[in-house]
Design an enzyme around this catalytic site. Structure first.
Site, short mmCIF file in Angstrom:
data_model
loop_
_atom_site.label_atom_id
_atom_site.label_comp_id
_atom_site.label_asym_id
_atom_site.label_seq_id
_atom_site.Cartn_x
_atom_site.Cartn_y
_atom_site.Cartn_z
N GLN A 63 10.89 33.02 32.03
CA GLN A 63 9.43 33.12 32.05
C GLN A 63 8.87 31.99 31.22
O GLN A 63 8.96 32.01 29.99
CB GLN A 63 8.99 34.48 31.51
CG GLN A 63 9.56 35.68 32.27
CD GLN A 63 9.08 35.74 33.70
OE1 GLN A 63 7.88 35.60 33.99
NE2 GLN A 63 10.01 35.95 34.63
N GLU A 64 8.33 30.97 31.88
CA GLU A 64 7.83 29.79 31.17
C GLU A 64 6.38 29.98 30.74
O GLU A 64 5.70 30.91 31.17
CB GLU A 64 7.96 28.56 32.07
CG GLU A 64 9.39 28.18 32.35
CD GLU A 64 9.54 26.94 33.22
OE1 GLU A 64 10.67 26.49 33.33
OE2 GLU A 64 8.54 26.44 33.78
N ASN A 65 5.93 29.05 29.91
CA ASN A 65 4.58 29.06 29.41
C ASN A 65 4.18 27.61 29.17
O ASN A 65 5.02 26.80 28.79
CB ASN A 65 4.53 29.87 28.10
CG ASN A 65 3.13 30.14 27.64
OD1 ASN A 65 2.45 29.24 27.18
ND2 ASN A 65 2.72 31.39 27.76
N ALA A 66 2.91 27.28 29.37
CA ALA A 66 2.45 25.92 29.14
C ALA A 66 2.71 25.47 27.71
O ALA A 66 2.94 24.29 27.44
CB ALA A 66 0.96 25.80 29.47
N ALA A 67 2.69 26.40 26.76
CA ALA A 67 3.11 26.12 25.38
C ALA A 67 4.61 26.39 25.37
O ALA A 67 5.06 27.51 25.15
CB ALA A 67 2.38 27.03 24.40
N GLU A 75 18.38 35.07 30.06
CA GLU A 75 19.37 35.80 29.29
C GLU A 75 18.72 36.60 28.16
O GLU A 75 19.05 37.77 27.94
CB GLU A 75 20.41 34.83 28.69
CG GLU A 75 21.20 34.06 29.72
CD GLU A 75 20.58 32.72 30.14
OE1 GLU A 75 21.34 31.83 30.55
OE2 GLU A 75 19.33 32.57 30.05
N CYS A 115 19.95 31.08 23.60
CA CYS A 115 20.46 32.29 24.26
C CYS A 115 21.84 32.66 23.73
O CYS A 115 22.13 33.83 23.51
CB CYS A 115 20.51 32.09 25.77
SG CYS A 115 18.87 32.11 26.53
#
Length: 160
Positions: A63-67, A75, A115
């Site tokens: 789950q990515e985020n712009a920050a 994992e 991870c």
């Protein structure tokens, strides 16, 4: 001065079809959950499926985020979910699959350092190894018998 040699060993399977049936099913879950990842920046999708000693399967996708530091890898999503929802259960094994929107990923993709350290915490806490199976989108599957094999110099609470 002396030299310290550290070696690790992995079992290598030619494809998912060569895995034991239970692991093949777990890897299939990792592949399916990989499609739920949110990866608009890296366009690199990872799915993780782990099985607990109580028989439950827990899934996670990156789950990515712009920050950038605010996102989480698949994992850790799976491990933290297992810890939150089944705090007394032990992790028996984990399957990881990765794919890119840019090119075919035909080599096994191991967990990143963050991870590995998070996985190590759970392996140390439960005092039993966690088998890690990992692959790309296609091709070979690598198996590590434990997190310690992936991270030979694990940092644990005994150093604090």
């Amino acid at each position: 001065m002396e030299r310290l040699n550290v070696t690790t060993s992995f079992d290598v399977y030619a494809s998912v079809n060569d895995l034991p049936a239970d692991v093949q099913q777990l890897m299939d879950e990792a592949v399916k959950v990989r499609n739920t990842s949110y990866a608009p920046y890296s366009r690199f999708h990872v799915g993780a499926a782990l099985v607990l000693d109580n028989g439950k399967t827990v899934l996670g996708s990156n789950q990515e985020n712009a920050a950038y530091p605010s996102g989480l890898c698949a994992e850790r999503v799976a491990i933290f979910s297992a810890g939150a929802n089944y705090p007394g259960a032990k992790i028996v094994q984990m399957a990881i699959s990765a794919a890119s929107e840019e090119k075919e990923v035909a080599e096994p993709i191991p967990p990143c350092g963050a991870c590995r350290q998070s996985m190590a915490e759970y392996e140390l806490k439960q005092d039993e190894p966690i088998a890690i199976w990992f692959m790309g989108e296609t091709g070979k599957v690598y198996k590590s018998d434990s997190v310690k094999n992936l991270l030979p110099f694990m940092f644990g609470s005994e150093y604090l």
